[in-house]
Design a protein around this motif. Structure first.
Motif, mmCIF file in Angstrom:
data_model
loop_
_atom_site.group_PDB
_atom_site.id
_atom_site.type_symbol
_atom_site.label_atom_id
_atom_site.label_comp_id
_atom_site.label_asym_id
_atom_site.label_seq_id
_atom_site.Cartn_x
_atom_site.Cartn_y
_atom_site.Cartn_z
ATOM 1 N N ALA A 34 28.000 2.106 4.770
ATOM 2 C CA ALA A 34 26.868 1.927 5.676
ATOM 3 C C ALA A 34 25.833 3.033 5.522
ATOM 4 O O ALA A 34 24.632 2.770 5.454
ATOM 5 C CB ALA A 34 27.370 1.869 7.114
ATOM 6 N N MET A 35 26.329 4.291 5.477
ATOM 7 C CA MET A 35 25.398 5.421 5.339
ATOM 8 C C MET A 35 25.427 5.918 3.909
ATOM 9 O O MET A 35 26.498 6.236 3.424
ATOM 10 C CB MET A 35 25.796 6.562 6.273
ATOM 11 C CG MET A 35 25.206 6.471 7.668
ATOM 12 S SD MET A 35 23.414 6.244 7.693
ATOM 13 C CE MET A 35 22.863 7.922 7.532
ATOM 14 N N LYS A 81 23.051 1.008 4.256
ATOM 15 C CA LYS A 81 22.826 -0.184 5.073
ATOM 16 C C LYS A 81 22.259 0.110 6.459
ATOM 17 O O LYS A 81 21.567 -0.738 7.023
ATOM 18 C CB LYS A 81 24.174 -0.916 5.260
ATOM 19 C CG LYS A 81 24.833 -1.297 3.966
ATOM 20 C CD LYS A 81 26.255 -1.806 4.144
ATOM 21 C CE LYS A 81 26.280 -3.211 4.685
ATOM 22 N NZ LYS A 81 27.612 -3.844 4.450
ATOM 23 N N ALA A 82 22.573 1.294 7.004
ATOM 24 C CA ALA A 82 22.296 1.572 8.410
ATOM 25 C C ALA A 82 20.829 1.302 8.749
ATOM 26 O O ALA A 82 19.920 1.865 8.125
ATOM 27 C CB ALA A 82 22.664 3.014 8.734
#
Ligand SMILES: *Cc1c(COP(=O)(O)O)cnc(C)c1O
Length: 443
Positions: free
Chosen positions: A171-172, A175-176
């Motif tokens: 995610a980091m 995507k975040a």
């Protein structure tokens, strides 16, 4: 078989503080105009690069263990690549294969058909980036099967476009805040031998994935299963033996297109032309990029002719896909890989890394050393545990940068340092960098 030719001295030579004044001045100008979302892990502004070194704006020659993220496997200015590019660019820069075709595109597709795993008839589509290749592989698989669902391994990295963000695990920073993401993507538990709570075989890891997919999605809903044979950004994770062949057999049984993403591990990086060869698997579709272009943007989807040809004419491609200058660079890079026997050089790099780093494993914060060929990573942990230690990885990387060695971090937890040099790096220069690594990591 001949030895690499270099035009820059293959040495670490520091002539200013690091970063030097010119790099600092460029960094200040950059701050005003370059998006903050674009990162650079090293502070050196490059002016020249060759073999295992990169020269910065201040004249420092630093050792490069990143090779532009596994792109410049033949070096960043290999003679054949440079000559081919100069010759091609002077003739024509672009015509768009979609309007007026040219030979270089066909030549690259012939090389791909010949070199990639599998003795069946193969066809390719050329695009500009790895993410675009993965997007096209999924498009083709959906078209060929008439199904929508995509199975993708945990800890995967497949790119930064909307579909490939959905396929990526971390995610980091990938995507975040950038959603919503594409639907019908299912992340299955993959094989990460260092982090299995108890040792399991590759077959068992594959059965765990299969059982998860059968219960949560259904084999008859899946267009494709996508996996990197060595996970790159995820931390150079080599799946347990037997894992990939078991997944492949299950895909065959259920008409699921088996896609391997060799964008990072392909084209000699792993010590073979393709990492799939270690597992004896033959993907229906394979995605390549990075080293394929010899430093210029080029990516491909290659696979079984009948699957690739399911897509309607005009459904694949793009304005720049298979640009003639990129194709010329690619042909020069592939010739160079053969002439300098880069798979053998990648295996020698692995041996050199294991010789220096293996003694540290299990001592202090060095938890694991893994990978294949010139794609090796160290995972840092809190001593005496398997808890990932990203701070230590970051600290080792910055200590190395201060000494003129570019080393990249990676891993789903950010707790790995990866060794990813040009396959042409001279042995002595690699040893010098490894000694500095051992010093920085060993306490
Ligand atoms: C780098 C990478 C990609 C994305 O390639 P880009 O050219 O950055 O879009 C996809 N898959 C893997 C395995 C990669 O290493």
């Amino acid at each position: 078989m001949s030895d690499p030719i270099y035009h820059l001295p293959q040495e670490r030579r520091l002539v200013t503080e690091l970063p030097g004044p010119k790099s600092k001045e460029l960094a200040a100008r950059r701050d005003a105009v370059v998006a903050k979302g674009v990162s650079s892990s090293s502070p050196f502004y490059v002016t020249e690069a060759d073999g295992g070194v990169l020269v910065d704006a201040d004249g420092n020659s630093v050792i490069d263990l990143g090779a532009g993220i596994a792109v410049t496997s033949v070096g960043a200015s290999a003679p054949k690549v440079v000559a081919n590019v100069q010759e091609a660019v002077a003739r024509f820069t672009h015509s768009s294969f979609a309007t007026t075709p040219y030979q270089g595109y066909v030549d690259v597709c012939e090389r791909l058909a010949e070199l990639t795993p599998g003795s069946f008839a193969k066809k390719s589509v050329l695009v500009n980036s790895g993410a675009e290749a993965v997007e096209n592989a999924v498009k083709i698989a959906r078209h060929a099967t008439g199904r929508a669902a995509v199975a993708v391994a945990e800890n995967a990295f497949h790119g930064r476009t909307n579909l490939t963000m959905a396929l990526t695990s971390k995610a980091m920073p990938y995507k975040a805040g950038f959603g919503p993401f594409a639907p019908e993507i299912y992340h299955f538990p993959s094989s990460y031998p260092f982090r299995e709570p108890a040792p399991i075989t590759g077959e068992q890891a594959a059965q765990r994935a299969i059982s998860y997919l059968e219960t949560t999605v259904g084999a008859d809903k899946l267009a494709c299963l996508l996996q990197e044979p060595i996970q790159g950004e995820g931390g150079f994770i080599v799946p347990a033996e037997g894992y990939l062949p078991t997944l492949q057999a299950w895909c065959r049984e259920h008409g699921i297109v088996f896609i391997l993403d060799e964008i990072q591990c392909g084209f000699c990086r792993s010590g073979k032309w393709f990492a799939s060869e270690y597992d004896g698997v033959e993907p229906d579709l394979i995605t390549t990029a990075k080293a394929l272009g010899g430093g210029l943007p080029l990516a491909a989807v290659t696979g079984r002719a009948e699957i690739v040809d399911s897509a309607q004419t005009g459904g694949l491609g793009g304005t720049y896909g298979g640009n003639p200058v990129s194709c010329a660079a690619s042909l020069g890079a592939i010739d160079t890989m053969k002439e300098w026997d880069l798979p053998a050089r990648a295996r020698a790099i692995e041996a050199a890394i294991r010789a220096k780093v293996q003694p540290l494993v299990g001592t202090g914060s060095v938890g694991d050393l893994r990978g294949r060929g010139a794609m090796m990573a160290v995972e840092f942990v809190n001593p005496g545990t398997k808890d990932p230690d990203p701070a230590k990885a970051g600290q080792v990387a910055s200590t190395l940068l201060e000494q003129g060695v570019i080393a990249l971090t990676c891993g789903i937890y950010g707790s790995c340092i990866r060794f990813l040099p040009a396959l042409t790096i001279p042995a002595g220069l690699l040893d010098e960098a490894l000694d500095l690594f051992v010093e920085a990591a060993g306490n």
